[in-house]
Design a protein around this motif. Structure first.
Motif, PDB file in Angstrom:
ATOM      1  N   ILE A  19     -17.561   5.960   2.253  1.00 25.35           N
ATOM      2  CA  ILE A  19     -18.961   6.136   2.629  1.00 25.35           C
ATOM      3  C   ILE A  19     -18.998   6.836   3.977  1.00 25.35           C
ATOM      4  CG2 ILE A  19     -21.151   4.991   3.108  1.00 25.35           C
ATOM      5  CD1 ILE A  19     -20.275   2.711   1.299  1.00 25.35           C
ATOM      6  N   LEU A  21     -26.387  -1.640  -2.305  1.00 23.84           N
ATOM      7  CA  LEU A  21     -26.479  -0.205  -2.586  1.00 23.84           C
ATOM      8  C   LEU A  21     -25.551   0.187  -3.727  1.00 23.84           C
ATOM      9  CD1 LEU A  21     -27.579   2.566  -1.915  1.00 23.84           C
ATOM     10  CD2 LEU A  21     -25.744   2.821  -0.210  1.00 23.84           C
ATOM     11  N   VAL A  22     -24.261  -0.183  -3.621  1.00 16.83           N
ATOM     12  CA  VAL A  22     -23.280   0.236  -4.620  1.00 16.83           C
ATOM     13  C   VAL A  22     -22.394  -0.948  -4.995  1.00 16.83           C
ATOM     14  CG1 VAL A  22     -21.411   1.820  -5.201  1.00 16.83           C
ATOM     15  CG2 VAL A  22     -23.219   2.560  -3.649  1.00 16.83           C
ATOM     16  N   THR A  27     -26.279   9.810   3.057  1.00 16.03           N
ATOM     17  CA  THR A  27     -27.138   8.753   2.540  1.00 16.03           C
ATOM     18  C   THR A  27     -27.300   7.665   3.582  1.00 16.03           C
ATOM     19  OG1 THR A  27     -26.419   9.191   0.274  1.00 16.03           O
ATOM     20  CG2 THR A  27     -27.384   7.036   0.703  1.00 16.03           C
ATOM     21  N   ASP A  28     -28.533   7.238   3.827  1.00 15.92           N
ATOM     22  CA  ASP A  28     -28.815   6.203   4.813  1.00 15.92           C
ATOM     23  C   ASP A  28     -28.460   4.836   4.225  1.00 15.92           C
ATOM     24  OD1 ASP A  28     -29.690   4.563   6.801  1.00 15.92           O
ATOM     25  OD2 ASP A  28     -31.807   5.134   6.669  1.00 15.92           O
ATOM     26  N   THR A  29     -27.225   4.428   4.462  1.00 19.20           N
ATOM     27  CA  THR A  29     -26.765   3.153   3.909  1.00 19.20           C
ATOM     28  C   THR A  29     -27.336   1.956   4.658  1.00 19.20           C
ATOM     29  OG1 THR A  29     -24.788   3.212   5.303  1.00 19.20           O
ATOM     30  CG2 THR A  29     -24.625   4.202   3.109  1.00 19.20           C
ATOM     31  N   ASN A  30     -27.891   2.182   5.859  1.00 21.11           N
ATOM     32  CA  ASN A  30     -28.419   1.070   6.658  1.00 21.11           C
ATOM     33  C   ASN A  30     -29.693   0.492   6.059  1.00 21.11           C
ATOM     34  OD1 ASN A  30     -26.382   1.185   8.656  1.00 21.11           O
ATOM     35  ND2 ASN A  30     -27.399   2.965   9.588  1.00 21.11           N
ATOM     36  N   LYS A  31     -30.339   1.221   5.152  1.00 22.23           N
ATOM     37  CA  LYS A  31     -31.538   0.682   4.519  1.00 22.23           C
ATOM     38  C   LYS A  31     -31.214  -0.436   3.535  1.00 22.23           C
ATOM     39  CE  LYS A  31     -34.726   3.256   2.880  1.00 22.23           C
ATOM     40  NZ  LYS A  31     -35.440   4.300   2.103  1.00 22.23           N
ATOM     41  N   ALA A  32     -29.983  -0.500   3.092  1.00 20.04           N
ATOM     42  CA  ALA A  32     -29.588  -1.508   2.115  1.00 20.04           C
ATOM     43  C   ALA A  32     -29.242  -2.822   2.810  1.00 20.04           C
ATOM     44  CB  ALA A  32     -28.385  -1.019   1.323  1.00 20.04           C
ATOM     45  N   ILE A  88     -19.631   8.791  -0.941  1.00 21.48           N
ATOM     46  CA  ILE A  88     -21.075   8.807  -0.682  1.00 21.48           C
ATOM     47  C   ILE A  88     -21.299   9.489   0.653  1.00 21.48           C
ATOM     48  CG2 ILE A  88     -23.152   7.433  -0.323  1.00 21.48           C
ATOM     49  CD1 ILE A  88     -21.949   5.268  -2.052  1.00 21.48           C
ATOM     50  N   LYS A 106     -24.287  -2.794   1.857  1.00 27.25           N
ATOM     51  CA  LYS A 106     -23.854  -1.460   1.445  1.00 27.25           C
ATOM     52  C   LYS A 106     -23.013  -1.491   0.174  1.00 27.25           C
ATOM     53  CE  LYS A 106     -23.419   0.419   6.140  1.00 27.25           C
ATOM     54  NZ  LYS A 106     -22.460   1.056   7.093  1.00 27.25           N
ATOM     55  N   LEU A 107     -22.032  -2.379   0.148  1.00 26.14           N
ATOM     56  CA  LEU A 107     -20.988  -2.283  -0.860  1.00 26.14           C
ATOM     57  C   LEU A 107     -20.612  -3.654  -1.403  1.00 26.14           C
ATOM     58  CD1 LEU A 107     -18.855  -0.523  -2.331  1.00 26.14           C
ATOM     59  CD2 LEU A 107     -17.374  -0.844  -0.327  1.00 26.14           C
TER      60      LEU A 107
END
Length: 547
Positions: free
Chosen positions: A546, A508-509, A524-529, A521, A532-533
């Motif tokens: 986040i 994601l990032v 934002t739905d970070t679980n789709k990535a 952040i 995440k980082l």
């Protein structure tokens, strides 16, 4: 678009209202007014046979009209061959339907005059259309003005088909040793190898300028220090260099015009507003070889010395097809640019959509730029670009062309350090780009205070932020193909990303750089990535939050 009376920061960035950053009321642009008296160019001896040179007849009608208090100089339907036309006070040059004003390709008809090119004082061939220190002037109607630009311009082989290239070479001119560039003449080729050959300097003689005359291409229209101007309804096409160049003008309206150049036209910009004040551009179409709608204010020290920003500009309801950029600021913006409002525009196939460019040495401050309701399709480069490393190259590399990334180094801040700050962009849809958003500042002068909201961007790559601070994005939807990473932040500080949605993300990032920090952040739905980082070497985890 009505920007009066609301807080831009609140609406565009979703943060607490700061009344000091309210948008100002839209600028007022004074309009022209003419007497009804008409002066038909045929009364002064003009003939529409495509052979007779009508320079004297057309200028004679303009002179007579202006001396009698002004009115309308009528160009009837027909083919009117001419040399340079000079507009005078209180004259509306009106082209009736089926009127074609064709500027001659006989260079001897264009005397060398002192002018300005890319922000520097230069010797140039006289522009086909010009006006100096005039007031209440217009070019209107339904006709076509053709600058005969093909006779003046160099052409790159890579921008033509094989058949077009062979036909061009067979027409005459000179081809470069590497067989990649066609020049109209040996004189043109010779001058192209010099650095700023047209620049006015004490060591250059009239004989020198004459020896490179073919190279000193004029802009099709140059109005200098003029007030209260209207360009309406006419097609301006095939310019030798830039198409429309208002310079240090005030109260200009450009309405329902068609600005056209071949896509291979070198320096074939649509309109370059340079150090102008109070401008309305609306309902117009641009399909050109370089930047479409462009804001300038002089180059480097000369532009800073002039000290005249382009300000109080409205651009609305325009379409840009081929161009290096749809709406552009820079790179010659050394006098600054401010209070510019762009809305309800379409960019179809432009190399870049919204393009803001500068480089070290320019200086100048660009601020208070508002863009809304922009639609884009089939953008080969970036949908939205801020770049402080402009290198005077086409924005999209030609086939086989290799480019190295600029060397990043921290330099002292001087008057030659440019400043980009205060951009407010909302309601943008882009269907197809190589990269959604690219922001690249300088280590010593970060791009700052950018607010982006309600964007839907379909692109090959996502967001790239470098050397920037106080960047705020809210409600950005990314539909990207390459997502490793989807969002890249290098030396970004105070980066606020809220309500970012996306189709997928391997990473994601990615955060890198010793000066990165204050990244947030939210929503934002970070679980789709898949991940995440990703942190670069030496970057601590606490630089990003986040939520």
């Amino acid at each position: 678009m009505n920007l009066k009376g609301y807080c831009v920061v609140t609406l565009l960035a979703g943060v607490l209202c700061n009344t000091t950053m309210q948008a100002q009321p839209l600028p007022k642009v004074k309009q022209v007014s003419f007497r009804k008296d008409t002066f038909n160019i045929t009364r002064y001896g003009a003939k529409p046979d495509g052979v007779t040179l009508n320079t004297q007849a057309i200028n004679g009608a303009i002179d007579a009209c202006s001396k009698k208090g002004g009115g309308v100089v009528v160009v009837p339907g027909g083919f009117w061959l001419t040399g340079p036309i000079v507009l005078k006070n209180n004259v509306n040059l009106h082209l009736q339907a089926n009127a074609l004003v064709q500027f001659t390709k006989d260079f001897s008809q264009y005397p060398l005059v002192k002018g300005n090119w890319e922000g520097l004082d230069q010797m140039r061939n006289q522009s086909p259309l010009s006006a100096d220190n005039q007031q209440n002037i217009a070019i209107t109607g339904a006709g076509i003005i053709d600058g005969g630009g093909d006779a003046w311009r160099q052409v790159k082989k890579d921008k033509l088909t094989d058949t077009q290239w062979k036909k061009l070479v067979a027409s005459g001119g000179v081809v470069s040793e590497d067989n990649r560039i066609w020049y109209p003449s040996e004189q043109n080729q010779k001058a192209s190898k010099m650095k700023n050959p047209g620049e006015i300097t004490a060591d250059k003689t009239p004989e020198f300028y004459q020896s490179i005359k073919d190279f000193l291409r004029p802009n099709l229209l140059v109005f200098t220090n003029c007030k209260t101007i209207l360009l309406e309804g006419v097609t301006f096409q095939n310019s030798p260099a830039w198409n429309l160049h208002p310079l240090m003008c005030q109260d200009l309206t450009l309405r329902n015009v068609y600005v056209k150049n071949p896509w291979y036209a070198q320096n074939g910009d649509g309109i370059d507003l340079e150090s102008c004040k109070n401008v309305l551009i609306e309902g117009s179409t641009f399909d050109v070889g370089d930047d479409g709608i462009c804001i300038k204010s002089g180059r480097d020290e000369a532009g800073r010395k002039r000290g005249m920003p382009t300000e109080n500009v409205i651009v609305r309801n325009c379409a840009v097809y081929h161009a290096h950029g749809g709406f552009v600021i820079g790179s010659e913006m050394s006098g600054g640019a401010r209070n510019i409002y762009v809305s309800d525009c379409s960019f179809i196939g432009t190399d870049i959509g919204l393009r803001f460019k500068t480089t070290r040495g320019r200086g100048g401050v660009v601020e208070n730029i508002y863009c809304s309701n922009i639609v884009m399709k089939d953008i080969p480069g970036e949908a939205i670009l801020f770049d402080m490393y402009y290198a005077a190259q086409d924005p999209v590399p030609l086939a086989g062309e290799k480019r190295d990334a600029p060397k990043v180094q921290l330099l002292p801040v001087t008057e030659a350090t440019p400043v980009f700050r205060g951009f407010y962009i909302k309601d943008v849809v882009c269907d197809g780009a190589s990269k959604a958003i690219f922001i690249r500042g300088l280590p010593e002068m970060n791009i700052s205070d950018i607010y982006l909201s309600n964007l839907v961007l379909k692109a090959e790559k996502g967001i790239d932020i470098q050397e920037a601070k106080n960047i705020n994005m809210k409600g950005v939807q990314l539909i990207a193909d390459k997502t490793t990473p989807l969002i890249s932040i290098n030396n970004g500080n105070k980066i606020n990303l809220a309500n970012i949605t996306y189709n997928k993300a391997d990473v994601l990032v990615n955060v890198s750089g010793a000066n990165a920090g204050g990244i947030t952040i939210t929503g934002t739905d970070t679980n789709k990535a898949a991940k995440k980082l990703e942190l670069g070497e030496g970057v601590a985890a606490n630089v990003i939050n986040i939520q």
